[in-house]
Design an enzyme around this catalytic site. Structure first.
Site, PDB file in Angstrom:
ATOM      1  N   GLY A 169       0.836  -1.204   0.000  1.00  0.00           N
ATOM      2  CA  GLY A 169       0.000   0.000   0.000  1.00  0.00           C
ATOM      3  C   GLY A 169       0.864   1.245   0.000  1.00  0.00           C
TER       4      GLY A 169
ATOM      5  N   ARG B  95       4.070   5.693   2.116  1.00  0.00           N
ATOM      6  CA  ARG B  95       4.593   7.049   2.331  1.00  0.00           C
ATOM      7  C   ARG B  95       4.116   8.004   1.246  1.00  0.00           C
ATOM      8  NH1 ARG B  95      10.902   6.608   0.725  1.00  0.00           N
ATOM      9  NH2 ARG B  95      10.726   4.972  -0.836  1.00  0.00           N
TER      10      ARG B  95
ATOM     11  N   LYS C 146       4.972  12.199  -2.160  1.00  0.00           N
ATOM     12  CA  LYS C 146       5.712  11.003  -1.743  1.00  0.00           C
ATOM     13  C   LYS C 146       6.675  11.409  -0.636  1.00  0.00           C
ATOM     14  CE  LYS C 146       8.572   7.205  -3.469  1.00  0.00           C
ATOM     15  NZ  LYS C 146       9.044   6.530  -4.675  1.00  0.00           N
TER      16      LYS C 146
ATOM     17  N   ASP D  14       9.061   4.572   7.904  1.00  0.00           N
ATOM     18  CA  ASP D  14       8.795   5.792   8.665  1.00  0.00           C
ATOM     19  C   ASP D  14       7.930   6.784   7.891  1.00  0.00           C
ATOM     20  OD1 ASP D  14      10.541   6.561   6.702  1.00  0.00           O
ATOM     21  OD2 ASP D  14      12.166   7.147   8.053  1.00  0.00           O
ATOM     22  N   GLY D  15       7.499   6.390   6.694  1.00  0.00           N
ATOM     23  CA  GLY D  15       6.631   7.273   5.914  1.00  0.00           C
ATOM     24  C   GLY D  15       7.368   8.415   5.236  1.00  0.00           C
TER      25      GLY D  15
ATOM     26  N   ARG E 278       4.304  14.318  -7.198  1.00  0.00           N
ATOM     27  CA  ARG E 278       4.285  13.643  -8.498  1.00  0.00           C
ATOM     28  C   ARG E 278       2.854  13.550  -9.008  1.00  0.00           C
ATOM     29  NH1 ARG E 278       6.081   7.374  -6.959  1.00  0.00           N
ATOM     30  NH2 ARG E 278       4.284   6.935  -5.644  1.00  0.00           N
TER      31      ARG E 278
ATOM     32  N   ARG F 235      -1.632   0.330  -9.709  1.00  0.00           N
ATOM     33  CA  ARG F 235      -0.587  -0.648 -10.047  1.00  0.00           C
ATOM     34  C   ARG F 235      -1.190  -2.036 -10.255  1.00  0.00           C
ATOM     35  NH1 ARG F 235       3.679   1.818  -6.808  1.00  0.00           N
ATOM     36  NH2 ARG F 235       2.923   3.935  -6.474  1.00  0.00           N
TER      37      ARG F 235
ATOM     38  N   ASP G 251       4.031  -4.513  -7.519  1.00  0.00           N
ATOM     39  CA  ASP G 251       3.477  -3.277  -6.945  1.00  0.00           C
ATOM     40  C   ASP G 251       4.151  -2.047  -7.546  1.00  0.00           C
ATOM     41  OD1 ASP G 251       5.646  -4.507  -5.328  1.00  0.00           O
ATOM     42  OD2 ASP G 251       5.605  -2.611  -4.259  1.00  0.00           O
TER      43      ASP G 251
ATOM     44  N   ASP H 137       7.634   4.595  -9.735  1.00  0.00           N
ATOM     45  CA  ASP H 137       8.421   4.282  -8.529  1.00  0.00           C
ATOM     46  C   ASP H 137       9.906   4.184  -8.825  1.00  0.00           C
ATOM     47  OD1 ASP H 137       6.200   4.439  -7.005  1.00  0.00           O
ATOM     48  OD2 ASP H 137       6.362   2.443  -6.128  1.00  0.00           O
TER      49      ASP H 137
END
Ligand code: AMP
Ligand code: MG
Length: 513
Positions: A95, A98, A117, A129-130, A180, A187, A263, A273
């Site tokens: 998921g 971040r 992001k 930690d996001g 972004r 995905r 993903d 990504d």
């Protein structure tokens, strides 16, 4: 709590179409503010495409909205849930750990999802930690815009904003956020998620959503007829075709993605990504750009097969909607022809050739064998071949010069260059000047090599952001003569089009970002 910015703030958004799917698909939550935000760099091309007004980036409210301490007007932030296969194994639920979808932007050419992001923890952060560090944010930002300029489908990036907030990776770094945007960030893994959990109504809803918004042709009678009347099989075939074309473009330019997990595969066939990616220096099909990929699953030369494997995962996930398994297999099958066809066409264009002719595949194979054996620099080879095309094509017996000097086996190159010249004689209208012009517009003089990114990152970490901007503006014009010997484009002391320095071989890029 976040202050919502006034409606006249130049970053007006609206609730995303994705949000209309309903709560099974996401968790609503806002970003976590980063202290003392500052601009690192912005892309004017992205801003224009999003229809942002001039001066959008001089409004401090926008800086705060894009670094998580305020909400842009109209935004309705959420983190989406997906799952996926990582390094060949089912990884379960993943998921947006971040990334946050802020909303849709109504731009001149349509609606685009806008994501932050690195905007903080979400229910999907798992052990993370996001956050995203400055280094990886600069890489994603630059590469998104570079790929777009190369004509390769990709998610885009509007800006990077930074903060002095510390983020722990192998060492302590500082936080940054990439803004972004893309038509959709859905995905393969989104489909795998609902399929795996037996949530077939949601799976169908998601497939219908993507077909309605992005693949409406899958419902046309002519297309349906080719897929046994099943729109989901038609959809699988369309994704397969886009993915094949994307992979052909990656292989032609020498782009290694590094983490082709399901993903990280866009349902729209976009590059998505950007993590441990790399543009090849030496041409080497076995090249592994991700330091964490010890088995070499995602080595450069394996990417086309991995994409096919990933498409199979998507096909498997769609099976509840495609009761006749053969229809799914038939939808995937064309990859075996579509990828090589698109790849050969792309490589023929790099060779300055127009329509495909018998023997072209062998001509290419012979060249790639030589390039790999001598570990010839990929970008420099193609650019020099383009520059010297007129000489090489008219004097194939004596192919002296800078392109030949790239090889250790010069006889091997001479033989190949003669075959290439002969092949050009079979063109409908052989014309070496026109060939050269076409090749120079096909083979970039500059790509985002690791060492170039690294120079800009080192500068940025010292608080000097100018190099990020200069590198971005060069990458926005990849076919420009940045390699003009009289006036090469430079980044500090380094000519952008030059061979990588020795230290480039020691740059280690891993999944850590
Ligand atoms: P990646 O392989 O980088 O695409 O990441 C795989 C998964 O890990 C995705 O679901 C990401 O959202 C999540 N992830 C990666 N880095 C972090 C992080 N620093 N904090 C939270 N989640 C992360
Ligand atoms: Mg990812």
């Amino acid at each position: 709590m976040h202050g919502r910015l006034p409606d006249n703030t130049p970053m007006q958004l609206q609730a995303s179409r994705f949000e209309s799917l309903g709560p099974a698909f996401y968790t609503r939550l806002g970003p976590t503010a980063l202290p003392e935000p500052s601009w690192v760099d912005t892309s004017a091309a992205s801003a224009q495409a999003l229809g942002l007004p001039d001066g959008w980036d001089s409004d401090p409210a926008v800086l705060h909205a894009l670094t998580g301490s305020a909400l842009a007007p109209g935004s309705s932030p959420l983190a989406s849930v997906y799952s996926g296969h990582q390094f060949g194994h089912w990884a379960g639920q993943l998921g947006d750990g971040r990334a946050l979808l802020l909303g849709d932007r109504a731009a001149p050419t349509g609606l685009f999802e806008v994501q932050l992001k690195g905007a903080g923890l979400t229910p999907y952060s798992r052990m993370g930690d996001g956050r995203a560090v400055l280094r990886s944010s600069i890489r994603e930002f630059l590469c998104s815009e570079a790929m777009h300029a190369l004509g390769i489908p990709t998610t885009r990036a509007l800006c990077v904003t930074g903060s002095p907030a510390p983020v722990r990776r192998e060492e302590v770094e500082t936080a940054a956020v990439v803004t972004r945007w893309a038509p959709s960030f859905i995905r393969f893994g989104h489909f795998e998620h609902f399929s795996h959990h037996g949530l077939h109504a949601e799976l169908r809803q998601l497939a219908d959503f993507v077909i309605d918004h992005f693949y409406p042709e899958c419902r046309s009678p002519e297309v349906l007829e080719q897929h046994g009347g099943n729109p989901y099989a038609a959809f699988l075939a369309a994704v397969t075709q886009r993915t094949a074309r994307l992979l052909a473009q990656w292989q032609a330019v020498g782009f290694c993605h590094g983490v082709m997990n399901t993903d990280n595969m866009s349902i729209l066939g976009l590059t998505i990504d950007y993590g441990p990616f790399q543009f090849l220096d030496a041409y080497d099909p076995a090249h592994i750009c991700n330091h964490s990929d010890t088995g070499g699953r995602y080595a450069f030369g394996r990417q086309p097969n991995v994409a096919y494997w990933n498409l199979f995962c998507l096909g498997q996930a769609l099976l509840p909607l495609i009761p006749d398994q053969q229809l799914a297999l038939d939808a995937l099958e064309p990859y075996k022809a579509d990828f090589p066809t698109a790849y050969l066409q792309a490589m023929n264009a790099k060779l300055g050739l127009e329509a495909m002719q018998p023997g072209d595949e062998t001509l290419l194979e012979n060249l790639l064998r030589l390039l790999a054996a001598d570990r010839v620099d990929h970008t420099i080879f193609w650019r020099r071949l383009s520059q010297h095309a007129p000489g090489l094509l008219s004097h194939p017996e004596t192919p002296a010069g800078p392109v030949r000097d790239l090889f250790i086996q010069r006889d091997g190159f001479d033989t190949w260059a003669r075959a290439w010249a002969e092949r050009h004689q079979k063109e409908a209208a052989p014309d070496s000047a026109a060939t050269q012009a076409r090749m120079l517009a096909t083979n970039p003089s500059v790509v985002l090599r690791n060492h170039l990114g690294e120079i800009a990152i080192r500068e940025a970490r010292a608080g000097r952001y100018g190099s990020v901007g200069s590198l971005r503006s060069a990458l926005e014009r990849p076919y420009h003569a940045h390699d003009d010997p009289a006036q090469p484009t430079r980044l500090g002391a380094m000519a952008l089009s030059d061979f990588p320095p020795d230290w480039a071989a020691h740059i280690e890029i891993s999944c850590s970002s």
